[in-house]
Design a protein around this motif. Sequence first.
Motif, PDB file in Angstrom:
ATOM      1  N   ILE A 177      -2.601  -0.803  -9.992  1.00 15.03           N
ATOM      2  CA  ILE A 177      -1.644  -0.113  -9.136  1.00 15.03           C
ATOM      3  C   ILE A 177      -0.870  -1.148  -8.325  1.00 15.03           C
ATOM      4  O   ILE A 177      -1.453  -1.937  -7.594  1.00 15.03           O
ATOM      5  CB  ILE A 177      -2.362   0.899  -8.223  1.00 15.03           C
ATOM      6  N   LYS A 178       0.441  -1.109  -8.477  1.00 19.87           N
ATOM      7  CA  LYS A 178       1.326  -2.058  -7.797  1.00 19.87           C
ATOM      8  C   LYS A 178       2.218  -1.284  -6.850  1.00 19.87           C
ATOM      9  O   LYS A 178       3.235  -0.740  -7.238  1.00 19.87           O
ATOM     10  CB  LYS A 178       2.180  -2.830  -8.822  1.00 19.87           C
ATOM     11  N   HIS A 179       1.813  -1.225  -5.597  1.00 15.89           N
ATOM     12  CA  HIS A 179       2.585  -0.479  -4.605  1.00 15.89           C
ATOM     13  C   HIS A 179       3.707  -1.341  -4.042  1.00 15.89           C
ATOM     14  O   HIS A 179       3.480  -2.459  -3.611  1.00 15.89           O
ATOM     15  CB  HIS A 179       1.681  -0.010  -3.474  1.00 15.89           C
ATOM     16  N   GLY A 180       4.915  -0.809  -4.097  1.00 24.10           N
ATOM     17  CA  GLY A 180       6.056  -1.525  -3.540  1.00 24.10           C
ATOM     18  C   GLY A 180       6.481  -2.728  -4.359  1.00 24.10           C
ATOM     19  O   GLY A 180       7.185  -3.598  -3.855  1.00 24.10           O
ATOM     20  N   GLN A 181       6.045  -2.789  -5.599  1.00 27.25           N
ATOM     21  CA  GLN A 181       6.398  -3.921  -6.460  1.00 27.25           C
ATOM     22  C   GLN A 181       6.988  -3.412  -7.768  1.00 27.25           C
ATOM     23  O   GLN A 181       6.483  -2.462  -8.353  1.00 27.25           O
ATOM     24  CB  GLN A 181       5.158  -4.739  -6.820  1.00 27.25           C
ATOM     25  N   GLU A 182       8.045  -4.055  -8.190  1.00 30.50           N
ATOM     26  CA  GLU A 182       8.555  -3.777  -9.527  1.00 30.50           C
ATOM     27  C   GLU A 182       7.640  -4.474 -10.528  1.00 30.50           C
ATOM     28  O   GLU A 182       7.036  -5.498 -10.220  1.00 30.50           O
ATOM     29  CB  GLU A 182       9.982  -4.301  -9.661  1.00 30.50           C
ATOM     30  N   GLU A 238       4.764   9.434   1.967  1.00 33.19           N
ATOM     31  CA  GLU A 238       4.910   9.137   3.390  1.00 33.19           C
ATOM     32  C   GLU A 238       3.731   8.304   3.886  1.00 33.19           C
ATOM     33  O   GLU A 238       3.904   7.345   4.635  1.00 33.19           O
ATOM     34  CB  GLU A 238       5.010  10.441   4.178  1.00 33.19           C
ATOM     35  N   HIS A 239       2.540   8.660   3.438  1.00 36.05           N
ATOM     36  CA  HIS A 239       1.321   7.937   3.823  1.00 36.05           C
ATOM     37  C   HIS A 239       1.362   6.496   3.315  1.00 36.05           C
ATOM     38  O   HIS A 239       1.078   5.552   4.054  1.00 36.05           O
ATOM     39  CB  HIS A 239       0.119   8.685   3.263  1.00 36.05           C
ATOM     40  N   PHE A 240       1.746   6.307   2.062  1.00 34.44           N
ATOM     41  CA  PHE A 240       1.763   4.974   1.469  1.00 34.44           C
ATOM     42  C   PHE A 240       2.818   4.080   2.120  1.00 34.44           C
ATOM     43  O   PHE A 240       2.635   2.876   2.230  1.00 34.44           O
ATOM     44  CB  PHE A 240       2.048   5.042  -0.031  1.00 34.44           C
ATOM     45  N   ASN A 241       3.927   4.666   2.535  1.00 39.71           N
ATOM     46  CA  ASN A 241       5.038   3.870   3.043  1.00 39.71           C
ATOM     47  C   ASN A 241       5.053   3.738   4.563  1.00 39.71           C
ATOM     48  O   ASN A 241       5.896   3.038   5.103  1.00 39.71           O
ATOM     49  CB  ASN A 241       6.370   4.456   2.564  1.00 39.71           C
ATOM     50  N   THR A 251      -0.971  -3.033  10.204  1.00 38.71           N
ATOM     51  CA  THR A 251      -2.215  -3.724   9.909  1.00 38.71           C
ATOM     52  C   THR A 251      -2.218  -4.063   8.421  1.00 38.71           C
ATOM     53  O   THR A 251      -1.461  -3.491   7.636  1.00 38.71           O
ATOM     54  CB  THR A 251      -3.439  -2.863  10.274  1.00 38.71           C
ATOM     55  N   LYS A 252      -3.085  -4.985   8.051  1.00 41.39           N
ATOM     56  CA  LYS A 252      -3.209  -5.337   6.633  1.00 41.39           C
ATOM     57  C   LYS A 252      -3.883  -4.198   5.890  1.00 41.39           C
ATOM     58  O   LYS A 252      -4.594  -3.392   6.484  1.00 41.39           O
ATOM     59  CB  LYS A 252      -4.050  -6.601   6.475  1.00 41.39           C
ATOM     60  N   GLY A 253      -3.681  -4.147   4.597  1.00 38.94           N
ATOM     61  CA  GLY A 253      -4.416  -3.196   3.779  1.00 38.94           C
ATOM     62  C   GLY A 253      -3.614  -2.009   3.301  1.00 38.94           C
ATOM     63  O   GLY A 253      -4.152  -1.135   2.644  1.00 38.94           O
ATOM     64  N   GLY A 254      -2.330  -1.960   3.623  1.00 37.45           N
ATOM     65  CA  GLY A 254      -1.513  -0.836   3.188  1.00 37.45           C
ATOM     66  C   GLY A 254      -1.457  -0.689   1.681  1.00 37.45           C
ATOM     67  O   GLY A 254      -1.374   0.430   1.159  1.00 37.45           O
ATOM     68  N   SER A 255      -1.524  -1.801   0.951  1.00 31.19           N
ATOM     69  CA  SER A 255      -1.475  -1.731  -0.509  1.00 31.19           C
ATOM     70  C   SER A 255      -2.731  -1.093  -1.089  1.00 31.19           C
ATOM     71  O   SER A 255      -2.755  -0.696  -2.248  1.00 31.19           O
ATOM     72  CB  SER A 255      -1.271  -3.118  -1.104  1.00 31.19           C
ATOM     73  N   ASP A 283       1.610  22.797  -2.794  1.00 32.18           N
ATOM     74  CA  ASP A 283       2.156  22.564  -4.135  1.00 32.18           C
ATOM     75  C   ASP A 283       2.217  21.067  -4.410  1.00 32.18           C
ATOM     76  O   ASP A 283       2.068  20.240  -3.499  1.00 32.18           O
ATOM     77  CB  ASP A 283       3.542  23.204  -4.270  1.00 32.18           C
ATOM     78  N   ILE A 284       2.440  20.712  -5.653  1.00 33.69           N
ATOM     79  CA  ILE A 284       2.428  19.306  -6.071  1.00 33.69           C
ATOM     80  C   ILE A 284       3.510  18.510  -5.348  1.00 33.69           C
ATOM     81  O   ILE A 284       3.267  17.385  -4.916  1.00 33.69           O
ATOM     82  CB  ILE A 284       2.566  19.197  -7.603  1.00 33.69           C
ATOM     83  N   LYS A 285       4.696  19.093  -5.204  1.00 24.80           N
ATOM     84  CA  LYS A 285       5.787  18.371  -4.530  1.00 24.80           C
ATOM     85  C   LYS A 285       5.395  18.018  -3.095  1.00 24.80           C
ATOM     86  O   LYS A 285       5.630  16.892  -2.643  1.00 24.80           O
ATOM     87  CB  LYS A 285       7.060  19.210  -4.544  1.00 24.80           C
ATOM     88  N   SER A 286       4.777  18.947  -2.372  1.00 23.16           N
ATOM     89  CA  SER A 286       4.342  18.667  -0.994  1.00 23.16           C
ATOM     90  C   SER A 286       3.289  17.572  -0.975  1.00 23.16           C
ATOM     91  O   SER A 286       3.300  16.693  -0.106  1.00 23.16           O
ATOM     92  CB  SER A 286       3.773  19.930  -0.350  1.00 23.16           C
ATOM     93  N   LEU A 287       2.370  17.617  -1.930  1.00 18.38           N
ATOM     94  CA  LEU A 287       1.326  16.601  -2.018  1.00 18.38           C
ATOM     95  C   LEU A 287       1.927  15.228  -2.296  1.00 18.38           C
ATOM     96  O   LEU A 287       1.580  14.236  -1.639  1.00 18.38           O
ATOM     97  CB  LEU A 287       0.312  16.970  -3.103  1.00 18.38           C
ATOM     98  N   VAL A 288       2.842  15.151  -3.241  1.00 19.09           N
ATOM     99  CA  VAL A 288       3.493  13.880  -3.580  1.00 19.09           C
ATOM    100  C   VAL A 288       4.259  13.351  -2.368  1.00 19.09           C
ATOM    101  O   VAL A 288       4.189  12.160  -2.047  1.00 19.09           O
ATOM    102  CB  VAL A 288       4.412  14.034  -4.811  1.00 19.09           C
ATOM    103  N   ASN A 289       4.975  14.229  -1.683  1.00 26.59           N
ATOM    104  CA  ASN A 289       5.716  13.795  -0.486  1.00 26.59           C
ATOM    105  C   ASN A 289       4.779  13.272   0.594  1.00 26.59           C
ATOM    106  O   ASN A 289       5.066  12.266   1.246  1.00 26.59           O
ATOM    107  CB  ASN A 289       6.567  14.946   0.064  1.00 26.59           C
ATOM    108  N   ALA A 290       3.659  13.966   0.793  1.00 27.10           N
ATOM    109  CA  ALA A 290       2.696  13.526   1.803  1.00 27.10           C
ATOM    110  C   ALA A 290       2.111  12.163   1.437  1.00 27.10           C
ATOM    111  O   ALA A 290       1.964  11.283   2.302  1.00 27.10           O
ATOM    112  CB  ALA A 290       1.587  14.561   1.953  1.00 27.10           C
ATOM    113  N   LEU A 291       1.766  11.975   0.163  1.00 28.23           N
ATOM    114  CA  LEU A 291       1.215  10.685  -0.272  1.00 28.23           C
ATOM    115  C   LEU A 291       2.247   9.577  -0.122  1.00 28.23           C
ATOM    116  O   LEU A 291       1.935   8.476   0.347  1.00 28.23           O
ATOM    117  CB  LEU A 291       0.719  10.771  -1.719  1.00 28.23           C
TER     118      LEU A 291
END
Length: 177
Positions: free
Chosen positions: A144-149, A72-75, A80-84, A62-70
């Motif tokens: 896309i600004k990951h981890g940035q306001e 977790e993956h992003f954070n 290593t470099k490149g997480g953004s 379901d979408i909620k599981s997908l969003v949670n997985a993403l």
Amino acid sequence: MLYNGNISPKSLKTAFINIIDFVQTHPEQSENVLRLLLKFIQSAKDANLVEVIKLTNPEKLDIKSLVNALEEHFNYNYKTKGGSKLPVIAFYAIYQILVREISRYQSCTLGELGSHTASDRTSKTAGDIDIFDENNHLVEAVEIKHGQEITLQILYRAKEKILKYNPRRYYILSHSS
């Protein structure tokens, strides 16, 4: 030997300069050096292969599981470099599907996924993801600004890009804890 190029870390810059120096002083060995470098690249590529396991029951995803997985993956700290780059790759994959499936993107193509290491001023793109129409005019840009306001500085840069590239739509996606 002096080289002002912006190569980091310093050990990589030193290795690069030493290889260039060796090839210049021993040109007869240049083919062997190239073969060795290609072998190292192949070994590094093989060592970084990731097995993709097919979902056994994709209907239960379901979408909620997908969003949670993403999320977790992003954070996750991969140390290593490149997480953004991870959210950009995920949204690029989503846009690959959208461009094929949504009528609004009929006759559109995705721009190439950039290296994400070039500065906004030198990348010559409006966003992390660019979508072009059949005449190669920019239709949509996604930043896309990951981890940035979203700050005033980010908005100023967006305004500059909008004025320069003139997309029909420009999105800034951000997630900050």
